[in-house]
Design an enzyme around this catalytic site. Structure first.
Site, short mmCIF file in Angstrom:
data_model
loop_
_atom_site.label_atom_id
_atom_site.label_comp_id
_atom_site.label_asym_id
_atom_site.label_seq_id
_atom_site.Cartn_x
_atom_site.Cartn_y
_atom_site.Cartn_z
N GLY A 187 0.02 2.57 14.90
CA GLY A 187 -0.87 3.29 13.99
C GLY A 187 -2.23 3.59 14.59
O GLY A 187 -2.90 4.55 14.20
N SER A 207 0.80 -1.23 0.00
CA SER A 207 0.00 0.00 0.00
C SER A 207 0.84 1.29 0.00
O SER A 207 0.45 2.27 -0.66
CB SER A 207 -0.99 -0.01 1.18
OG SER A 207 -0.34 -0.25 2.40
N ASP A 256 -5.21 -1.32 7.93
CA ASP A 256 -5.04 -2.68 7.40
C ASP A 256 -4.20 -3.51 8.37
O ASP A 256 -3.08 -3.92 8.07
CB ASP A 256 -4.34 -2.55 6.04
CG ASP A 256 -4.06 -3.90 5.40
OD1 ASP A 256 -4.80 -4.85 5.68
OD2 ASP A 256 -3.09 -3.97 4.60
N1 SAM Z 1 -1.02 -2.27 4.40
C1 SAM Z 1 0.04 -3.14 3.89
C2 SAM Z 1 -0.16 -3.34 2.41
O1 SAM Z 1 -1.33 -3.33 1.96
O2 SAM Z 1 0.82 -3.49 1.71
C3 SAM Z 1 0.09 -4.46 4.62
C4 SAM Z 1 0.07 -4.34 6.10
S1 SAM Z 1 0.09 -5.84 6.99
C5 SAM Z 1 -1.46 -6.54 6.68
C6 SAM Z 1 -0.07 -5.27 8.64
C7 SAM Z 1 1.20 -4.62 9.18
O3 SAM Z 1 0.88 -3.93 10.38
C8 SAM Z 1 2.31 -5.57 9.54
O4 SAM Z 1 3.47 -5.22 8.84
C9 SAM Z 1 2.50 -5.40 11.06
O5 SAM Z 1 3.86 -5.49 11.46
C10 SAM Z 1 1.98 -4.01 11.28
N2 SAM Z 1 1.44 -3.70 12.62
C11 SAM Z 1 0.84 -4.54 13.51
N3 SAM Z 1 0.34 -3.83 14.55
C12 SAM Z 1 0.63 -2.53 14.31
C13 SAM Z 1 0.33 -1.30 14.99
N4 SAM Z 1 -0.36 -1.31 16.14
N5 SAM Z 1 0.74 -0.15 14.43
C14 SAM Z 1 1.43 -0.13 13.26
N6 SAM Z 1 1.74 -1.27 12.56
C15 SAM Z 1 1.33 -2.44 13.08
#
Ligand code: SAM
Length: 309
Positions: free
Chosen positions: A163, A116, A183
């Site tokens: 986030g 993304s 996401d």
């Molecule tokens: N949005 C990305 C894409 O579409 O390419 C994929 C994201 S992946 C599904 C979720 C990510 O969120 C992971 O890399 C994980 O390490 C990160 N993550 C998990 N909890 C989080 C938080 N509370 N704040 C920020 N990042 C977090």
């Protein structure tokens, strides 16, 4: 705490749905004159190797972006119904997404998948801003290095922060135009209520922003509840909403030749958008039937599209 790595899943059916919707939303939002702020609360690593160990181990992209890219030369012939759906060509939103991914693979072979952050940055105007949150230490470092290659200076900021909290300092945005993409990996049960709480809080801070949430469709009460909660929230506040879903296979457990129970892997997912662009529904009406047909893994494949205001 962090076992989820998006590299295993990059380019799978859920990414095809999420990134097609993301592009359709951004195509609309970036046409306006005022600067747009995009908040990607769970950004991932930004770029993924489809020929690397992670992707090869899971093989998920093979049933996602790789299948889509082979829509004209499938390994097995399309059913007559699917052939008819595809006769006019790929729907514009799907074709746009496919071209975006191909743009990262100039050799013609799909080796790289843009997450993304990269998809979003490609669509922004110079004046727009992108704030990327990623908490995983390795992915945050990779994301930072990947984004630095773009040399876009202050347009993009990588924040190694939660986030679910960090978005607060950017709402409302300076030019009063924003898209927030949420996401999460949903590896912790509390992610579900945190998403709903964030949507409620974000709408209080900035009522006219566009809020886009990806969610898995799995047999788990919290997962079922999330789109319902988002719908209730949007309806109570009198906001428009759109819910798009894609199912590629049955969610039933199966038994293999050894008698062991097999989990099906992620069978379906959805994207819920609050304050969607008015152009989104028509774009998805054309894209979703083709997506479901091309990515179907069994006869349970389907799509859903509902909206309200
Ligand atoms: N949005 C990305 C894409 O579409 O390419 C994929 C994201 S992946 C599904 C979720 C990510 O969120 C992971 O890399 C994980 O390490 C990160 N993550 C998990 N909890 C989080 C938080 N509370 N704040 C920020 N990042 C977090």
């Amino acid at each position: 705490m962090f076992s989820y790595r998006h590299a295993f899943h990059a380019g799978n059916h859920a990414d095809v749905l999420k990134h097609t919707v993301l592009m359709a939303v951004l195509r609309h939002l970036t046409q306006k004159d005022n600067a747009l702020t995009v908040l990607d609360t769970h950004a991932g690593a930004g770029l993924y190797r489809l020929d690397g160990d992670y992707a090869q181990t899971s093989g998920e992209a093979a049933n996602g972006i790789v299948r889509l890219a082979q829509w004209q030369t499938p390994l097995s012939p399309h059913s007559p119904a699917l052939a008819k759906l595809l006769a006019p060509g790929l729907a514009p939103a799907l074709a746009d997404y496919l071209e975006m991914v191909k743009g990262f693979n100039q050799s013609g072979t799909l080796r790289v998948y843009p997450g993304s952050p990269f998809i979003t940055q490609q669509l922004l105007n110079e004046r727009d801003k992108l704030k990327l949150f990623e908490l995983h230490p390795t992915d945050a470092k990779t994301l930072d290095a990947n984004m630095a290659q773009l040399e876009v200076g202050r347009q993009v900021a990588v924040l190694r922060e939660d986030g679910f909290e960090g978005y607060k300092k950017f709402l409302p945005p300076p030019a009063r135009r924003a898209l927030l993409l949420c996401d999460p990996s949903y590896e912790i049960k509390s992610d579900y209520p945190r998403v709903a709480a964030m949507a409620g809080d974000a709408l209080k801070r900035f009522a006219t922003g566009t809020y886009m949430v990806w969610y898995p469709i799995i047999p788990r009460p919290e997962a079922h509840d999330l789109p319902r909660k988002l719908k209730t929230l949007a309806t109570k506040l009198g906001k428009g909403w759109l819910n798009a879903s894609l199912t590629v296979k049955s969610s039933k457990l199966t038994t293999d030749a050894q008698g062991d129970t097999q989990r099906p892997g992620l069978p379906a997912s959805g994207v819920f958008v609050i304050n969607p662009p008015h152009t989104l529904k028509a774009k998805l009406q054309a894209a979703l039937p083709q997506m479901a047909g091309l990515l179907a893994q069994d006869r349970h494949a389907a799509f859903g599209l509902e909206s309200g205001s």
